[in-house]
Write an enzyme that holds these catalytic residues in place. Structure first.
Site, PDB file in Angstrom:
ATOM      1  CD  GLU A 331      -3.158   0.829   2.100  1.00  0.00           C
ATOM      2  OE1 GLU A 331      -4.188   0.246   1.706  1.00  0.00           O
ATOM      3  OE2 GLU A 331      -3.004   1.231   3.271  1.00  0.00           O
ATOM      4  CG  HIS A 360       7.163 -29.805   3.968  1.00  0.00           C
ATOM      5  ND1 HIS A 360       7.563 -31.090   3.672  1.00  0.00           N
ATOM      6  CD2 HIS A 360       7.900 -29.418   5.054  1.00  0.00           C
ATOM      7  CE1 HIS A 360       8.484 -31.468   4.546  1.00  0.00           C
ATOM      8  NE2 HIS A 360       8.710 -30.478   5.393  1.00  0.00           N
ATOM      9  CE  LYS A 470     -11.590   2.900   1.852  1.00  0.00           C
ATOM     10  NZ  LYS A 470     -11.143   3.818   2.927  1.00  0.00           N
TER      11      LYS A 470
END
Length: 536
Positions: A331, A360, A470
């Site tokens: 960000e 793994h 937004k």
């Protein structure tokens, strides 16, 4: 590739030790060119100056005309005015006082309005409702430092997913009457946080519980949330200042209050961050851990984000570090324009797991696949954080080998296996993981992000892409409202295309189709008739 003796020499030459913190930064396996710092000398001096001006109170976020002051949170005496210093100190005192009053039962849960049962004698659980930095930082601290002696059990509601919200509330059903709720939103209008608060408030009402008598607001002064908390007489209101971004708010009330309520060492957290800040004010780049971390990033990515940052903490308690850094780094650095407004498309992608789970999971690709990354290992030398550590004993799973020795060996082996195949890495070593070292680690990355942003000439402290998302979401919800209203007023079913044209949104047919499918799937307002839609 250097031979082992050369690597040992380079390790000793390039190691930065912060002895007072118990932290070491090793860049020896980043293969920095001998002249790397010389070539970065001029931009790095500008970066040093930029960081000094940030701490002095200059406008460091020009888009929003704001200072950037999260460094003052752990050194209030450096704040550029007496008013700011006093506000920070009062905020810290308020955190300590409120937490102490909860622990000592001067602040207790409310008596249910209608119930034959006796009220809970004390708060047992803490629910933090927030999003982004208002949740990621507190989650990291809570998980990293939790013990069996915690004063409250901590839960986080950090999304607007109804199923996720209900899972959390269901886990608290029998203890809702003894749950303290922190609602964290600077603006007081963040949709995810508001929705979580409304759902939680409804759950309290269903139990005949007085929500305001269980609620605390951490928000901007005069925000919608602040006014609501004042008007409804919530238990407390704590400040979020406009000069502290959410992703750098962990040493403000946002991170300190939940940590203090949990019973963690908030003073140690602040002291560790302050100690790292002091180290990273060093203007000799080679001795400044944040500047050198940024220099390593710059070399690895070409200053243009050419490689990803893989965060691998070899400590279960730091599992959430990669998520926290994902927001802090991406960000802050993921920007489309530089400070002069020129297109740049900057950023560094961040992902991670934990060691030795990574062995793994994706180390196979790291070693033999596309070389488009650099690794940061976080290593903690002290294995345990409990009584076994103090006694100095540990179970040996093989002769002279403990589980911790295996973990340490897997780190060393993975680092070597990667380096043998031309994969570079940084290692940060902590003597132990405690509040002080965690605070220092958080501060190190906050400062490194600031340095790197200055090196590549971008604004690390705004987030226009987030704001764009937004606004787009608000437009979608407006489209939904218009569609529902039109269908309810219509006497005939309509195709998606017909409805889009009817509400003057012909170019939004695809978006409208997804909206209608979602509403129909939840049996709300809309029902489907073949390829047509009608009001329910």
């Amino acid at each position: 590739m250097p031979n082992p003796p050369q690597l040992w020499t380079r390790y000793r030459e390039q190691l930065i030790t912060c002895a007072d913190i118990g932290l070491r930064l090793d860049l020896s396996r980043m293969d920095l060119p001998d002249d790397h710092l010389a070539r970065l000398a001029e931009p790095m001096q500008r970066a040093h100056h930029a960081m000094q001006r940030v701490e002095a109170g200059d406008i460091a976020n020009p888009d929003e005309d704001r200072m950037v002051g999260h460094y003052w949170l752990r050194a209030p005496h450096l704040a550029p005015s007496t008013d700011l210093r006093q506000a920070i100190e009062q905020g810290i005192d308020q955190v300590r006082t409120f937490a102490r009053d909860v622990h000592e039962q001067r602040i207790t849960p409310a008596t249910p309005a209608i119930t034959p049962a006796s009220p809970a004698a004390r708060f047992t659980d803490l629910l933090l409702i927030g999003i982004g930095g208002s949740a990621l930082g507190p989650q990291l601290v809570s998980d990293a430092l939790a013990t069996r002696r915690d004063r409250l059990r901590v839960h986080f509601m950090d999304n607007t997913d109804p199923d996720g919200i209900q899972r959390i509330l269901a886990s608290l059903t029998n203890r809702l009457k003894s749950t303290l709720v922190l609602v964290v939103s600077k603006s007081g209008t963040t949709p995810e946080t508001r929705n979580g608060m409304l759902e939680t408030r409804a759950a309290f009402a269903s139990k005949k519980l007085d929500f305001p008598r269980h609620a605390v607001a951490i928000t901007g002064e005069g925000s919608k949330l602040d006014n609501q908390a004042r008007d409804e007489s919530w238990l407390a209101r704590l400040p979020m200042w406009d000069w502290v971004g959410g992703r750098t708010s962990v040493t403000s009330a946002v991170g300190l209050l939940p940590a203090a309520l949990q019973g963690l060492d908030v003073d140690g957290l602040l002291q560790g961050a302050a100690a790292m800040d002091a180290h990273t004010r060093e203007t000799d780049t080679a001795q400044n851990p944040a500047a050198m971390l940024a220099a390593g990033w710059h070399h690895a990515t070409g200053g243009r984000g050419a490689k990803d940052m893989v965060i691998l903490p070899y400590k279960d308690r730091l599992l959430l570090l990669s998520r926290y850094l994902q927001q802090l780094v991406m960000e802050s650095l993921g920007k489309g324009r530089d400070l002069e407004g020129h297109p740049v498309e900057q950023g560094i992608a961040v992902y991670g797991n934990k060691g030795s789970t990574d062995q793994h999971a994706f180390v196979q690709q790291l070693r033999e696949g596309l070389n488009n990354f650099f690794v940061t290992f976080i290593v903690v030398n002290q294995d345990d954080a409990g009584p076994r550590r103090r006694s100095g004993s540990a179970l040996e799973v093989d002769d002279n080998v403990t589980a911790g020795d295996y973990l340490h060996g897997f780190w060393l082996g993975t680092r070597q296996a990667l380096y043998d195949n031309g994969r570079t890495s940084i290692t940060i070593t902590l003597d132990r993981l405690d509040a002080r070292s965690l605070g220092a680690l958080i501060a190190l990355y906050e400062r490194a992000v600031g340095y790197y942003a200055a090196l590549v000439n971008i604004n690390a402290y705004h987030q226009p892409g987030v704001e764009a998302g937004k606004k787009a979401a608000a437009a979608v919800l407006d489209l939904q409202q218009r569609a529902i209203a039109h269908l309810k007023a219509s006497t005939t079913a309509m195709t998606t295309e017909e409805l889009a044209a009817a509400i003057n949104a012909p170019d939004a047919a695809e978006t409208l189709h997804h909206i209608l499918e979602h509403l129909a799937a939840n049996a709300r307002h809309v029902r489907r008739r073949g390829e047509r839609w009608a009001a329910r």
